[in-house]
Structure formats: structure tokens, C-alpha cells
Scaffold this motif. Structure first.
Motif, PDB file in Angstrom:
ATOM      1  N   UNK A 161       0.833  -1.200   0.000  1.00  9.93           N
ATOM      2  CA  UNK A 161       0.000   0.000   0.000  1.00  9.93           C
ATOM      3  C   UNK A 161       0.870   1.252   0.000  1.00  9.93           C
ATOM      4  N   UNK A 162       0.385   2.290  -0.651  1.00  5.47           N
ATOM      5  CA  UNK A 162       1.096   3.571  -0.672  1.00  5.47           C
ATOM      6  C   UNK A 162       0.920   4.291   0.660  1.00  5.47           C
ATOM      7  N   UNK A 163       1.739   5.306   0.876  1.00  2.34           N
ATOM      8  CA  UNK A 163       1.649   6.078   2.118  1.00  2.34           C
ATOM      9  C   UNK A 163       0.274   6.721   2.262  1.00  2.34           C
ATOM     10  N   UNK A 164      -0.267   7.249   1.172  1.00  2.00           N
ATOM     11  CA  UNK A 164      -1.576   7.905   1.242  1.00  2.00           C
ATOM     12  C   UNK A 164      -2.672   6.903   1.603  1.00  2.00           C
ATOM     13  N   UNK A 165      -2.613   5.717   1.017  1.00  3.89           N
ATOM     14  CA  UNK A 165      -3.614   4.692   1.319  1.00  3.89           C
ATOM     15  C   UNK A 165      -3.494   4.230   2.759  1.00  3.89           C
ATOM     16  N   UNK A 166      -2.274   4.086   3.230  1.00  2.26           N
ATOM     17  CA  UNK A 166      -2.054   3.659   4.617  1.00  2.26           C
ATOM     18  C   UNK A 166      -2.697   4.657   5.581  1.00  2.26           C
ATOM     19  N   UNK A 167      -2.535   5.934   5.314  1.00  3.59           N
ATOM     20  CA  UNK A 167      -3.125   6.948   6.190  1.00  3.59           C
ATOM     21  C   UNK A 167      -4.644   6.847   6.202  1.00  3.59           C
ATOM     22  N   UNK A 168      -5.245   6.694   5.048  1.00  3.24           N
ATOM     23  CA  UNK A 168      -6.704   6.597   4.978  1.00  3.24           C
ATOM     24  C   UNK A 168      -7.195   5.333   5.688  1.00  3.24           C
ATOM     25  N   UNK A 169      -6.491   4.238   5.482  1.00  8.66           N
ATOM     26  CA  UNK A 169      -6.884   2.975   6.109  1.00  8.66           C
ATOM     27  C   UNK A 169      -6.777   3.068   7.625  1.00  8.66           C
ATOM     28  N   UNK A 170      -5.681   3.629   8.098  1.00  9.54           N
ATOM     29  CA  UNK A 170      -5.431   3.706   9.539  1.00  9.54           C
ATOM     30  C   UNK A 170      -6.433   4.615  10.229  1.00  9.54           C
ATOM     31  N   UNK A 171      -6.938   5.610   9.498  1.00 10.19           N
ATOM     32  CA  UNK A 171      -7.956   6.493  10.054  1.00 10.19           C
ATOM     33  C   UNK A 171      -9.301   5.789  10.196  1.00 10.19           C
ATOM     34  N   UNK A 332       2.910  -5.248 -11.893  1.00 15.54           N
ATOM     35  CA  UNK A 332       3.263  -3.877 -11.512  1.00 15.54           C
ATOM     36  C   UNK A 332       2.044  -2.975 -11.621  1.00 15.54           C
ATOM     37  N   UNK A 333       1.166  -3.262 -12.565  1.00 14.69           N
ATOM     38  CA  UNK A 333       0.015  -2.401 -12.821  1.00 14.69           C
ATOM     39  C   UNK A 333      -0.987  -2.382 -11.664  1.00 14.69           C
ATOM     40  N   UNK A 334      -0.976  -3.416 -10.814  1.00 13.19           N
ATOM     41  CA  UNK A 334      -1.947  -3.462  -9.725  1.00 13.19           C
ATOM     42  C   UNK A 334      -1.353  -3.040  -8.383  1.00 13.19           C
ATOM     43  N   UNK A 335      -0.103  -2.563  -8.399  1.00 15.42           N
ATOM     44  CA  UNK A 335       0.496  -2.059  -7.164  1.00 15.42           C
ATOM     45  C   UNK A 335      -0.083  -0.680  -6.851  1.00 15.42           C
ATOM     46  N   UNK A 336      -0.385  -0.434  -5.601  1.00 12.65           N
ATOM     47  CA  UNK A 336      -0.998   0.823  -5.181  1.00 12.65           C
ATOM     48  C   UNK A 336      -0.023   1.974  -5.316  1.00 12.65           C
ATOM     49  N   UNK A 337      -0.477   3.063  -5.924  1.00 14.93           N
ATOM     50  CA  UNK A 337       0.340   4.261  -6.013  1.00 14.93           C
ATOM     51  C   UNK A 337       1.404   4.204  -7.085  1.00 14.93           C
TER      52      UNK A 337
END
Length: 337
Positions: A161-171, A332-337
Motif C-alpha cells: 500500500x502507498x503512504x496515502x492509502x495507509x493513512x486513509x486505512x489507519x484512520x 506492476x500495474x496493480x500495485x498501489x500508487x
């Protein structure tokens, strides 16, 4: 074996990736997970537990399904001694061609199916294997949170997961761990993801810490891999990329020889040392199907790397050193971010 805490989960300082026992790194005949291959995998699990390794990592798509089934047979006698991690959503086991699959209702059905295959009542660490761009991460994690509330899952995590996704998930719900590829030839998470994990108190579980076996020095040409081995299609194991990456392995091997350790032990010791460097818990999960490799990997915990050693390895393997993408184009195409 040292113990460590990632997020709010306490586990062994070194885990075991079980994927190779039934998936990706074998020829077609051995993918079934039966016969001598099955017995050797079970012996590897026994050796890991004897050495104090308690974090076992699987996924529903490994096989598919057969990896969890293999692990489930072994867990019948050892459940209370280990922490079980598995993943869902890398691709759908219900809808052909859907990859990833983070639908909330699918998360719940996938969990029930994994519990049944593993033969257990609760999964210690349940990951979303790949972030589904068609489903808001809040919805997927919300469904995973309901699994925690239902007592089917103890902790939840994300993979790749990307940093942005991690933040949204953790919230949405506390994330215990993020699993991602991290090794001497894959260091890109140091730029954004690792600082985010440190800020939020989320543990890092490092898969492929030995560069899918490449950093051990055992692979010098495609012919060293079985004909159906997935790595033959990995860009880093092909053509000019392979030749360039062998120069990296030569540097690791030379330094390992100087320190009187194996290249695998040096590569693992480096990942373990990054926990100190970045002041954040990191648990590598090297995979193997050979019991004798367990002792070699565990010995990496006793390899002490000085600041000078780490600086030397930074020169040998700076961020971006590896030639070629770490997955084929479709993956590679399905990796987040």
C-alpha cells in the motif's frame, strides 16, 4: 529467538514466508504440495518452530488455496504456539479476472474460507493483499474491522500500500502491519512508506528480504531455476538486467566473505538492522522449503553490522540499484500508487 512488537502484535523477530511451499518458485509437479515436497515443507515448519520462529505468512491465492490447506494440517498440532498471518484480495477466487478484489462482502467470505482451510477459529493478522482501485480503502478496511469485532481476526494489515492509502486505512481502523517487499535491492519504501509507518506506529513486515533468493548468490542464470519457476518471468532475472544485478550480488558476497557469514545472512542482517537505523520495528519473513535453511536464516540475528558496515552496504546497494522492475508489467500495474 528475540521477540518484537509490530503495531500491537508481539511475535518473533524473524518470520517464515510459506508461499514457496506450494506456489511460484517450483515446477508444476511440486505445486500440488504432496509427496516428498509436502513432507519437506512440513519439516521446515517444524524446524522454524523449534528455532523460535512463530510468525507464519500465507495467502489464499498461494496455490491458490493449497498453501493455507498445507499450513492448516500442520496447525492442527501447533496452533497455540504461532501467530498466523494470511491475505485476501490479491485476486478474486470468485470472479475470474478480477484483480485485486477488495469488495467488503468478499472480504468476509474470503476470511471464512481461509479460516476453514487453516482449521482455526481466528486469524492473528489478516492482510488486504493488494489495494483494489475500484473500492475505497475505507470500505474494505471497514469490513475487515467488522471481522475483528466478530472475533474472526485479531489484527489487520495491508500489503503493498502507498503512504496515502495507509493513512486513509489507519484512520478507518488501526492498521497493525504493512507487508511489502524490502531488501538490499528493493529500498524504495524508505522514501515515503517507512516514514509514514513510523509516524503512525504501524509495523513493517518485509517479504522477499533475500531478493527472491537472488541475494543468496545461488542464482546466476535462468537455468538455475525450474522451467515453471515464476522468477523466469521476473524482469530482474532476465537478460541485461540479470547481468547488472549479478554485480550487486558480487558486492554482497565479497562483504559476506570478509565477515565470515553467508550472503543470505548478510542480506537478512541488513534488513534487521534497518529497524535500528529507522527506529522502527521490522520483521523479515524469508521463505524457504528446506529445514536446513532455517538455521542459516536465524543465525542472521547474531550478525552485528557496524555503522561502517551499513555505510558500505549503502554504497553497494543504494536505493534504485536493481535493474528491472520487481514484477512483470501486469503485476506492476496493480500495485498501489
Amino acid at each position: 529467538m528475540r521477540r518484537t512488537t509490530i503495531g500491537d502484535l508481539t511475535t518473533s523477530a524473524l518470520g517464515l514466508g510459506c508461499m514457496g511451499m506450494t506456489f511460484a518458485y517450483k515446477d508444476t509437479a511440486s505445486l500440488r504440495g504432496d509427496g516428498a515436497e509436502r513432507d519437506r515443507s512440513l519439516a521446515t515448519l517444524d524446524a522454524a518452530l523449534d528455532a523460535g520462529i512463530t510468525l507464519l505468512d500465507s495467502a489464499d491465492i498461494y496455490g491458490p488455496r493449497t498453501n493455507e490447506e498445507l499450513l492448516g494440517g500442520w496447525l492442527a498440532e501447533h496452533r497455540g504456539a504461532v501467530e498466523v498471518a494470511t491475505k485476501f484480495g490479491g485476486f478474486s477466487l470468485e470472479v475470474q479476472g478480477r484483480a485485486p478484489d477488495g469488495r467488503p462482502d468478499y472480504a468476509k467470505r474470503a476470511c471464512d474460507a481461509s479460516l476453514a482451510r487453516l482449521g482455526i477459529d481466528v486469524i492473528d493478522l489478516y492482510y488486504l493483499h493488494r489495494v483494489d482501485p475500484q473500492v475505497p480503502i475505507e470500505e474494505t478496511v471497514g469490513a475487515m474491522a467488522e471481522l475483528v469485532q466478530a472475533g474472526k481476526v485479531r489484527h489487520i494489515g495491508l500489503s503493498e500500500a502507498s503512504a496515502a492509502t495507509i493513512r486513509r486505512a489507519h484512520a478507518t481502523h488501526p492498521i497493525t502491519a504493512v507487508q511489502t517487499e524490502y531488501s538490499l535491492w528493493t529500498r524504495d519504501i524508505e522514501e515515503e512508506v517507512l516514514p509514514t509507518l513510523r509516524e503512525l506506529g504501524i509495523g513493517l513486515v518485509a517479504y522477499s528480504p533475500l531478493g527472491r533468493g537472488f541475494l543468496t548468490g545461488a542464482i546466476t542464470r535462468p537455468e538455475d531455476l525450474a522451467e515453471d519457476d515464476w522468477r523466469r518471468h521476473n524482469p530482474r532475472f532476465q537478460g541485461e538486467n540479470l547481468e547488472r544485478n549479478l554485480q550487486l550480488v558480487d558486492g554482497v558476497t565479497a562483504m559476506a566473505d570478509d565477515k565470515g557469514v553467508t550472503p543470505a545472512q548478510l542480506a537478512l542482517a541488513w534488513v534487521l538492522a534497518q529497524g535500528r537505523v529507522h527506529d522502527h520495528p521490522i520483521v523479515p519473513i524469508p521463505g524457504t522449503t528446506r529445514p536446513e535453511r532455517i538455521a542459516e536464516n536465524v543465525a542472521a540475528l547474531d550478525v552485528e553490522l557496524t555503522d561502517d558496515d551499513l555505510a558500505a552496504l549503502d554504497r553497494i546497494a543504494p536505493i534504485g540499484i536493481a535493474a528491472g522492475d520487481r514484477y512483470p508489467a501486469d503485476s506492476m500495474a496493480v500495485l498501489d500508487g
